[in-house]
Design a protein around this motif. Structure first.
Motif, mmCIF file in Angstrom:
data_model
loop_
_atom_site.group_PDB
_atom_site.id
_atom_site.type_symbol
_atom_site.label_atom_id
_atom_site.label_comp_id
_atom_site.label_asym_id
_atom_site.label_seq_id
_atom_site.Cartn_x
_atom_site.Cartn_y
_atom_site.Cartn_z
ATOM 1 N N ARG A 101 0.811 -1.267 0.007
ATOM 2 C CA ARG A 101 0.044 -0.056 -0.159
ATOM 3 C C ARG A 101 0.758 1.211 0.077
ATOM 4 O O ARG A 101 0.612 2.100 -0.797
ATOM 5 N N GLU A 105 1.046 4.093 -2.915
ATOM 6 C CA GLU A 105 0.822 5.624 -2.568
ATOM 7 C C GLU A 105 1.890 6.370 -3.047
ATOM 8 O O GLU A 105 1.739 7.326 -3.854
ATOM 9 N N LYS A 108 2.053 6.387 -7.045
ATOM 10 C CA LYS A 108 0.837 6.992 -7.485
ATOM 11 C C LYS A 108 1.002 8.584 -7.372
ATOM 12 O O LYS A 108 0.140 9.541 -8.068
ATOM 13 N N ALA A 115 5.626 12.687 -0.931
ATOM 14 C CA ALA A 115 4.609 11.648 -0.073
ATOM 15 C C ALA A 115 5.177 10.616 0.633
ATOM 16 O O ALA A 115 4.761 10.340 1.972
#
Length: 132
Positions: A101, A105, A108, A115
């Motif tokens: 996950r 993230e 993307k 991020a």
């Protein structure tokens, strides 16, 4: 390894482990906010520590996580197993799912470094607050 392939492999491995234990989805749903946060930070520390060990420049900007991050990971794992009565395999599957996950993230995001920083800053505060 290509980050997309790695994330896919981790997701498949996590799905397989969860299916074998028969309690993976239920275990993930049982997590409270503190447990989810500790799981997320443990996974982030593992990723950054691995990158630090490989000499990835962006990861070297963070404090060394080989020892402290590992200890946080171990304590979080023990709490998850104790509090939720999970097996090592179930906890491992939760971690693999979370690593996938986090990588998704990051991939993307318009600015992957930003991020990662957005994940790491509160996690480093949590690490400091833990006393490890």
């Amino acid at each position: 390894m290509n980050p997309i392939l790695l994330a896919g492999a981790l997701a498949l491995t996590a799905s397989s482990a969860l299916a074998q234990t028969g309690n993976g989805p239920a275990a993930a749903q049982q997590l409270d906010l503190e447990q989810k946060t500790s799981l997320r930070c443990s996974a982030a520390f593992a990723i950054i520590a691995s990158e630090q060990a490989r000499g990835v420049k962006s990861a070297l900007a963070y404090p060394p996580l080989g020892e402290r991050g590992k200890e946080f990971f171990v304590r979080t794992s023990a709490r998850l197993m104790g509090d939720l009565k999970l097996s090592r395999e179930q906890v491992q599957a939760l971690y693999m799912d979370e690593v996938g996950r986090l990588q998704n993230e990051s991939m993307k995001a318009k600015d992957p470094q930003k991020a990662v920083s957005g994940i790491m800053q509160p996690c480093l505060l949590l690490l400091d607050a833990s006393g490890i």
